[in-house]
Design a protein around this motif. Structure first.
Motif, PDB file in Angstrom:
ATOM      1  N   ALA A 320       0.819  -1.213   0.000  1.00  0.00           N
ATOM      2  CA  ALA A 320       0.000   0.000   0.000  1.00  0.00           C
ATOM      3  C   ALA A 320       0.852   1.262   0.000  1.00  0.00           C
ATOM      4  O   ALA A 320       0.544   2.231  -0.707  1.00  0.00           O
ATOM      5  N   CYS A 321       1.925   1.284   0.789  1.00  0.00           N
ATOM      6  CA  CYS A 321       2.752   2.491   0.855  1.00  0.00           C
ATOM      7  C   CYS A 321       3.378   2.794  -0.497  1.00  0.00           C
ATOM      8  O   CYS A 321       3.411   3.955  -0.935  1.00  0.00           O
ATOM      9  N   CYS A 322       3.874   1.781  -1.183  1.00  0.00           N
ATOM     10  CA  CYS A 322       4.490   2.013  -2.484  1.00  0.00           C
ATOM     11  C   CYS A 322       3.461   2.460  -3.515  1.00  0.00           C
ATOM     12  O   CYS A 322       3.702   3.383  -4.305  1.00  0.00           O
ATOM     13  N   GLU A 323       2.308   1.815  -3.509  1.00  0.00           N
ATOM     14  CA  GLU A 323       1.244   2.170  -4.446  1.00  0.00           C
ATOM     15  C   GLU A 323       0.791   3.607  -4.243  1.00  0.00           C
ATOM     16  O   GLU A 323       0.669   4.395  -5.186  1.00  0.00           O
ATOM     17  N   LEU A 324       0.538   3.979  -2.999  1.00  0.00           N
ATOM     18  CA  LEU A 324       0.004   5.309  -2.703  1.00  0.00           C
ATOM     19  C   LEU A 324       1.070   6.382  -2.828  1.00  0.00           C
ATOM     20  O   LEU A 324       0.768   7.525  -3.199  1.00  0.00           O
ATOM     21  N   ALA A 325       2.324   6.054  -2.518  1.00  0.00           N
ATOM     22  CA  ALA A 325       3.395   7.038  -2.677  1.00  0.00           C
ATOM     23  C   ALA A 325       3.588   7.404  -4.142  1.00  0.00           C
ATOM     24  O   ALA A 325       3.840   8.572  -4.470  1.00  0.00           O
ATOM     25  N   GLU A 326       3.494   6.428  -5.012  1.00  0.00           N
ATOM     26  CA  GLU A 326       3.587   6.744  -6.441  1.00  0.00           C
ATOM     27  C   GLU A 326       2.487   7.706  -6.860  1.00  0.00           C
ATOM     28  O   GLU A 326       2.716   8.647  -7.635  1.00  0.00           O
ATOM     29  N   GLN A 327       1.291   7.508  -6.334  1.00  0.00           N
ATOM     30  CA  GLN A 327       0.193   8.420  -6.659  1.00  0.00           C
ATOM     31  C   GLN A 327       0.447   9.801  -6.073  1.00  0.00           C
ATOM     32  O   GLN A 327       0.115  10.827  -6.690  1.00  0.00           O
ATOM     33  N   ALA A 328       1.031   9.867  -4.871  1.00  0.00           N
ATOM     34  CA  ALA A 328       1.334  11.162  -4.265  1.00  0.00           C
ATOM     35  C   ALA A 328       2.335  11.939  -5.112  1.00  0.00           C
ATOM     36  O   ALA A 328       2.189  13.152  -5.327  1.00  0.00           O
ATOM     37  N   VAL A 329       3.365  11.262  -5.598  1.00  0.00           N
ATOM     38  CA  VAL A 329       4.345  11.920  -6.451  1.00  0.00           C
ATOM     39  C   VAL A 329       3.697  12.381  -7.751  1.00  0.00           C
ATOM     40  O   VAL A 329       4.012  13.462  -8.273  1.00  0.00           O
ATOM     41  N   THR A 330       2.767  11.601  -8.279  1.00  0.00           N
ATOM     42  CA  THR A 330       2.053  11.995  -9.496  1.00  0.00           C
ATOM     43  C   THR A 330       1.230  13.254  -9.264  1.00  0.00           C
ATOM     44  O   THR A 330       1.171  14.146 -10.131  1.00  0.00           O
ATOM     45  N   VAL A 335       1.289  19.515 -10.208  1.00  0.00           N
ATOM     46  CA  VAL A 335       1.446  20.889  -9.717  1.00  0.00           C
ATOM     47  C   VAL A 335       2.604  21.583 -10.417  1.00  0.00           C
ATOM     48  O   VAL A 335       2.496  22.736 -10.838  1.00  0.00           O
ATOM     49  N   LEU A 336       3.728  20.900 -10.538  1.00  0.00           N
ATOM     50  CA  LEU A 336       4.893  21.517 -11.164  1.00  0.00           C
ATOM     51  C   LEU A 336       4.826  21.527 -12.683  1.00  0.00           C
ATOM     52  O   LEU A 336       5.588  22.256 -13.330  1.00  0.00           O
ATOM     53  N   GLY A 337       3.945  20.746 -13.272  1.00  0.00           N
ATOM     54  CA  GLY A 337       3.819  20.725 -14.716  1.00  0.00           C
ATOM     55  C   GLY A 337       5.095  20.282 -15.394  1.00  0.00           C
ATOM     56  O   GLY A 337       5.760  19.329 -14.976  1.00  0.00           O
ATOM     57  N   SER A 338       5.506  21.008 -16.428  1.00  0.00           N
ATOM     58  CA  SER A 338       6.688  20.605 -17.197  1.00  0.00           C
ATOM     59  C   SER A 338       7.950  20.665 -16.355  1.00  0.00           C
ATOM     60  O   SER A 338       8.923  19.947 -16.637  1.00  0.00           O
ATOM     61  N   ARG A 339       7.967  21.506 -15.314  1.00  0.00           N
ATOM     62  CA  ARG A 339       9.171  21.600 -14.481  1.00  0.00           C
ATOM     63  C   ARG A 339       9.438  20.297 -13.717  1.00  0.00           C
ATOM     64  O   ARG A 339      10.566  20.073 -13.294  1.00  0.00           O
ATOM     65  N   ALA A 340       8.426  19.495 -13.540  1.00  0.00           N
ATOM     66  CA  ALA A 340       8.632  18.202 -12.886  1.00  0.00           C
ATOM     67  C   ALA A 340       9.437  17.255 -13.751  1.00  0.00           C
ATOM     68  O   ALA A 340       9.923  16.233 -13.264  1.00  0.00           O
ATOM     69  N   LEU A 341       9.598  17.582 -15.030  1.00  0.00           N
ATOM     70  CA  LEU A 341      10.317  16.722 -15.960  1.00  0.00           C
ATOM     71  C   LEU A 341      11.672  17.290 -16.345  1.00  0.00           C
ATOM     72  O   LEU A 341      12.346  16.747 -17.224  1.00  0.00           O
ATOM     73  N   VAL A 342      12.072  18.366 -15.690  1.00  0.00           N
ATOM     74  CA  VAL A 342      13.362  19.001 -15.964  1.00  0.00           C
ATOM     75  C   VAL A 342      14.300  18.705 -14.801  1.00  0.00           C
ATOM     76  O   VAL A 342      13.989  19.023 -13.648  1.00  0.00           O
ATOM     77  N   GLU A 343      15.427  18.099 -15.083  1.00  0.00           N
ATOM     78  CA  GLU A 343      16.322  17.650 -14.024  1.00  0.00           C
ATOM     79  C   GLU A 343      16.716  18.774 -13.074  1.00  0.00           C
ATOM     80  O   GLU A 343      16.802  18.588 -11.863  1.00  0.00           O
ATOM     81  N   GLU A 344      16.984  19.966 -13.621  1.00  0.00           N
ATOM     82  CA  GLU A 344      17.518  21.046 -12.797  1.00  0.00           C
ATOM     83  C   GLU A 344      16.539  21.535 -11.735  1.00  0.00           C
ATOM     84  O   GLU A 344      16.957  22.177 -10.763  1.00  0.00           O
ATOM     85  N   PHE A 345      15.259  21.254 -11.857  1.00  0.00           N
ATOM     86  CA  PHE A 345      14.296  21.690 -10.850  1.00  0.00           C
ATOM     87  C   PHE A 345      14.133  20.680  -9.711  1.00  0.00           C
ATOM     88  O   PHE A 345      13.454  20.966  -8.732  1.00  0.00           O
TER      89      PHE A 345
END
Length: 604
Positions: A320-330, A335-345
């Motif tokens: 459950a923790c792994c499943e729900l943590a992945e959803q939390a990160v998603t 929220v961060l949009g494209s910045r979530a996919l940029v390494e420097e952020f």
């Protein structure tokens, strides 16, 4: 560190972090901006963060996983703290505890003393299980252990090993010569050990994930030579609770970064946290954060008190923790949009790293297989232990005990029926959503009984696993109710109240995740009896409606927390009483307050 910045694991832990030495000093060091910069640089260069590891050793991190001093509370608190900052760092540290658990379970005093000496001298340990050709089927292990005078010699190859090129102590699963028996062996790196190239992994890019080749390496058995799989089973019963804490750290780190970004990012004339869609993502991440933390903390304290008898709680936490943590990160990624996919952020590392925990120490399917077995036992009515809250209350009050003691306990497995526990909590709290959770679990168990009778259970693994997934996530809701609901905390033997934001997050979790689980149960029922309308059989109540009633007030309270100024947030978090020196970070901050209603009082 302010109450707004403490992790959910810290806030919900019954034991103040000031009493979990050296965690406060480690937390301060990892929270320093320069440490964060160097951890990011290690990821960028795909090189282990050796400078940070050396500094943590100076602080005393080796004592956290030394076989003679390690406790489940210390190990898992470190897991949560490290994973909040870096997945690479977290698993590089965490593998030491995993690898040395067999020594706690069955090792000799001499083996434990030797391991402790290596750790104190700056060394590290690795667990060598996986072989590429055989994956998770350890019964096909090809690495051999051949008896010689004074011990055994290892021959073979292991792959995808955390610490494979660098760590000194090599705890290895091997086949006993030409037999079908297996042993766990303690070896040390020498000139008979070849370090194989590192793999380029998606998550934990700075960690040393590599291979090891043995060519007659001297080794000593841990426990009886043929008991390897039994010892390993006990090891995983303990270690999987630790994976839940890794996931908790990942969820809390993602939430903290997403909230900070939303409060600072101004694109349309005010911070984007005031946008309803952005706030909803953060509210969901906050709800998931407390679910993951509560499940991980519960497993930690049950393991501390019961040892391997807490295997069910550990399996729930791992899944459950792994499943729900992945959803939390998603949710944070949205929220961060494209910045979530940029390494420097920085957020891109969180997106990658959280994926590792779901396959660490066993894939989701392995855990679902364990959970469906337990769910079938619930449906068979084999449990006669009541709601189990006396045992849970004792576990939450137990001080940390050495893993070498907890790991050798042989108690009756702790797995009280979840419907009975929900019924006890429902009487105590009077919340319709908690009563609905009990009805949901009763309905799930009834469906499993029906599936067993008509043969669907035996024939359809996918249906079994779907039902087991519902069970695990419902257990996460129960753990959060026990640790956060004001009335239910007393059932678990916990004094005082949780933080106002956590009470609000619990309400949202019950409304959102409870309704989702109710829908999934309806789908399971419809799938089981395709000729009947879903949701109408046997006159069961409107579970979705009961859960959804929690959403509106919880959403309002959490949005107020997100958008209120720092002084007001600090005031509401302090409503539970004056600061004490036993706060979660040892700095006099408790992070606990009154009710979710008070949290949103500024809106009325």
């Amino acid at each position: 560190m302010t109450p707004d910045e403490t992790s959910a694991w810290q806030r919900l832990c019954p034991l103040p972090m000031a009493q979990v030495d050296p965690l406060p000093a480690i937390a301060r060091h990892l929270g320093h901006p320069d440490t964060a910069r160097r951890l990011a640089a290690a990821d960028a260069g795909r090189t282990p963060p050796d400078d940070v590891l050396a500094e943590l050793r100076e602080i005393g991190v080796a004592a956290v996983y030394d076989p003679d001093s390690a406790t489940a509370v210390h190990v898992n608190a470190l897991n949560a703290q490290a994973a909040r900052h870096s997945g690479s760092l977290a698993i590089t540290l965490g593998v030491n505890a995993l690898a040395l658990l067999p020594l706690c379970i069955a090792g000799t005093p001499e083996q434990r003393d030797r391991a402790g000496a290596v750790l104190r001298d700056g060394g590290a340990a690795a667990m060598l299980l996986t072989e590429l050709a055989h994956g998770s089927n350890l019964a096909r292990t090809g690495t051999r252990a051949d008896p010689v005078d004074g011990g055994y010699r290892l021959t073979g190859e292991k792959q995808l090993i955390n610490g494979g090129t660098r760590h000194d102590l090599l705890v290895t699963l091997a086949r006993l010569a030409d037999t079908d028996r297996f042993g766990l062996f303690l070896a040390e790196r020498d000139d008979t050990v070849t370090a194989l190239p590192r793999w380029r992994t998606l998550p934990a890019v700075a960690a040393d994930i590599s291979g090891v080749r043995f060519a007659g390496t001297p080794a000593q058995p841990i426990g009886a030579p043929g008991d390897g799989l039994t010892i390993l089973q006990l090891t995983l019963a303990l270690s999987r609770g630790g994976i839940g804490s890794l996931a908790s750290g990942a969820a809390s780190g993602a939430l903290a970064q997403a909230v900070r970004y939303a409060r600072e990012r101004d694109v349309y004339g005010e911070p984007i946290v005031h946008l309803g869609a952005i706030a909803e993502h953060l509210v969901r991440a906050a709800a998931l954060d407390v679910l993951v933390a509560a499940t991980a903390v519960k497993a930690t304290f049950l393991i501390n008190a019961l040892g391997p008898a807490a295997a069910y709680a550990a399996a729930v936490a791992k899944y459950a923790c792994c499943e729900l943590a992945e959803q939390a990160v998603t949710e944070g990624r949205a929220v961060l949009g494209s910045r979530a996919l940029v390494e420097e952020f920085g957020y891109a590392a969180r997106v990658r790293d959280v994926l590792l925990y779901g396959v660490f120490d066993g894939t989701r399917h392995i855990l679902l297989d364990q959970l469906q077995w337990r769910l079938e036992r619930f449906a068979a009515g084999s449990d006669r232990s009541g709601d189990g809250y006396r045992v849970l209350a004792e576990a939450y009050s137990r001080t940390p005990q050495p893993l070498v003691r907890a790991a050798r306990l042989r108690l009756r497995p702790y797995a009280p029926g979840p419907a009975a526990r929900a019924a006890t909590l429902a009487v105590r709290t009077g919340r319709p959503a908690v009563a609905a959770l009990g009805a949901l679990l009763t309905r799930l168990v009834d469906l499993v009984g029906e599936a067993r009778r008509d043969g669907r259970w035996a024939a359809d693994q996918a249906w079994r696993f779907a039902a087991a997934g519902v069970l695990a996530e419902a257990e996460a809701l129960l753990a959060a109710v026990e640790l956060i609901d004001p009335e239910c905390r007393a059932v678990a033997g916990l004094p005082g109240r949780a933080a106002a934001r956590d009470e609000a997050a619990l309400g949202y979790a019950l409304g959102w995740r409870g309704a989702d689980l109710a829908t999934r149960v309806q789908v399971l029922a419809a799938d089981l009896r395709a000729d009947r309308p879903a949701g109408t059989a046997h006159g069961h109540p409107d579970l979705v409606g009961a859960f959804a009633g929690e959403l509106a007030p919880a959403r309002a309270a959490l949005r107020h927390w997100l958008t209120s100024p720092p002084a007001e947030r600090a005031a509401t978090d302090a409503l539970a009483g004056p600061p004490t020196p036993d706060g979660p970070d040892g700095d006099g901050v408790t992070g606990r307050s009154a009710t979710a209603d008070r949290l949103s009082a500024g809106m009325r």
